[in-house]
Design a protein around this motif. Structure first.
Motif, PDB file in Angstrom:
ATOM      1  N   LYS A  51       0.829  -1.211   0.000  1.00  0.00           N
ATOM      2  CA  LYS A  51       0.000   0.000   0.000  1.00  0.00           C
ATOM      3  C   LYS A  51       0.861   1.257   0.000  1.00  0.00           C
ATOM      4  CE  LYS A  51      -2.032   1.221   3.815  1.00  0.00           C
ATOM      5  NZ  LYS A  51      -2.932   1.323   4.969  1.00  0.00           N
ATOM      6  N   LEU A  52       1.933   1.234   0.764  1.00  0.00           N
ATOM      7  CA  LEU A  52       2.837   2.383   0.841  1.00  0.00           C
ATOM      8  C   LEU A  52       3.558   2.615  -0.480  1.00  0.00           C
ATOM      9  CD1 LEU A  52       4.001   4.529   2.741  1.00  0.00           C
ATOM     10  CD2 LEU A  52       5.765   2.885   3.349  1.00  0.00           C
ATOM     11  N   ALA A  76       1.016   4.006  -3.028  1.00  0.00           N
ATOM     12  CA  ALA A  76       0.732   5.409  -2.724  1.00  0.00           C
ATOM     13  C   ALA A  76       1.877   6.305  -3.175  1.00  0.00           C
ATOM     14  CB  ALA A  76       0.476   5.568  -1.230  1.00  0.00           C
ATOM     15  N   ASN A  77       3.100   5.852  -2.985  1.00  0.00           N
ATOM     16  CA  ASN A  77       4.251   6.654  -3.406  1.00  0.00           C
ATOM     17  C   ASN A  77       4.352   6.724  -4.929  1.00  0.00           C
ATOM     18  OD1 ASN A  77       6.390   8.302  -2.928  1.00  0.00           O
ATOM     19  ND2 ASN A  77       7.844   6.666  -2.534  1.00  0.00           N
ATOM     20  N   GLN A 107      -5.172   8.156  -4.706  1.00  0.00           N
ATOM     21  CA  GLN A 107      -4.020   8.021  -3.817  1.00  0.00           C
ATOM     22  C   GLN A 107      -4.431   8.225  -2.367  1.00  0.00           C
ATOM     23  OE1 GLN A 107      -2.239  10.637  -2.050  1.00  0.00           O
ATOM     24  NE2 GLN A 107      -0.453   9.441  -1.520  1.00  0.00           N
ATOM     25  N   LYS A 108      -5.288   9.186  -2.124  1.00  0.00           N
ATOM     26  CA  LYS A 108      -5.754   9.441  -0.752  1.00  0.00           C
ATOM     27  C   LYS A 108      -6.556   8.256  -0.230  1.00  0.00           C
ATOM     28  CE  LYS A 108      -5.909  12.379   2.584  1.00  0.00           C
ATOM     29  NZ  LYS A 108      -4.704  12.670   3.326  1.00  0.00           N
ATOM     30  N   VAL A 139      -4.005   5.482   0.641  1.00  0.00           N
ATOM     31  CA  VAL A 139      -3.261   5.767   1.865  1.00  0.00           C
ATOM     32  C   VAL A 139      -4.159   5.595   3.091  1.00  0.00           C
ATOM     33  CG1 VAL A 139      -2.130   7.610   3.168  1.00  0.00           C
ATOM     34  CG2 VAL A 139      -1.562   7.257   0.782  1.00  0.00           C
TER      35      VAL A 139
END
Length: 139
Positions: free
Chosen positions: A60-61, A64-65, A103-104, A107
Motif C-alpha cells: 500500500k505504501l 501510494a508513493n 491516492q488518498k 493511503v
C-alpha cells in the motif's frame, strides 16, 4: 504613425504594456522555479520508490508513493503547457485530481475509520470528476 494616429492613442499606454510584459516575465520565472522544484521532488520520489521496493512489506505504501510520483509528473506537464501556451488544460487538472483522490483512498484505506458519509462524498467527487473528464474529451 502619423500625427493624427498619435493623438488618438491614449497617453501612458506604453507603461501599461511594459508593466504587463514585466509581470508576464516574472510569472514565467516563478513557474520555472516551480518546475525545477517539482523535478527535484519527482526524482526524489522515484528514488524513494526504488528504496521502498526492496525494504517494504506493505505494498500500500509503495503504490501510494508511485501515485504521488504520477501526480508530480502530471503537475510538471501542466506547468510546461502553461509556459508554452499561457493556458492551463482542464483535462490535465482533472487527471491530477482523480489520481490524487485515488491516492488518498489508498493511503487511508483503513475504511473502519471512514464513516459512510465520507465514503459517499469521495465516491460522489470521483463520479463528478470522471464525468467532467469524459465531457471535456479526456483521453
Amino acid at each position: 504613425m502619423t500625427r493624427m494616429e498619435d493623438e488618438k492613442t491614449a497617453q501612458y499606454t506604453q507603461i501599461h504594456k511594459l508593466f504587463r510584459k514585466a509581470l508576464e516575465i516574472s510569472f514565467d520565472t516563478v513557474v520555472m522555479v516551480f518546475l525545477f522544484f517539482i523535478l527535484y521532488l519527482t526524482l526524489y520520489s522515484i528514488y524513494l520508490n526504488f528504496k521502498l521496493t526492496y525494504k517494504t512489506n506493505d505494498p500500500k505504501l509503495l503504490i501510494a508513493n508511485i501515485l504521488v510520483t504520477i501526480i508530480l509528473i502530471e503537475t510538471y506537464r501542466i506547468l510546461i503547457i502553461y509556459l508554452r501556451q499561457h493556458r492551463v488544460s482542464i483535462s490535465h487538472i482533472l487527471e491530477v485530481g482523480i489520481v490524487a483522490l485515488v491516492q488518498k483512498l489508498i493511503v487511508a484505506s483503513d475504511f473502519k475509520e471512514l464513516d459512510a458519509l465520507k465514503l459517499f462524498a469521495v465516491g460522489g467527487l470521483l463520479f463528478i470528476l470522471g464525468h467532467l473528464y469524459i465531457r471535456i474529451g479526456g483521453e
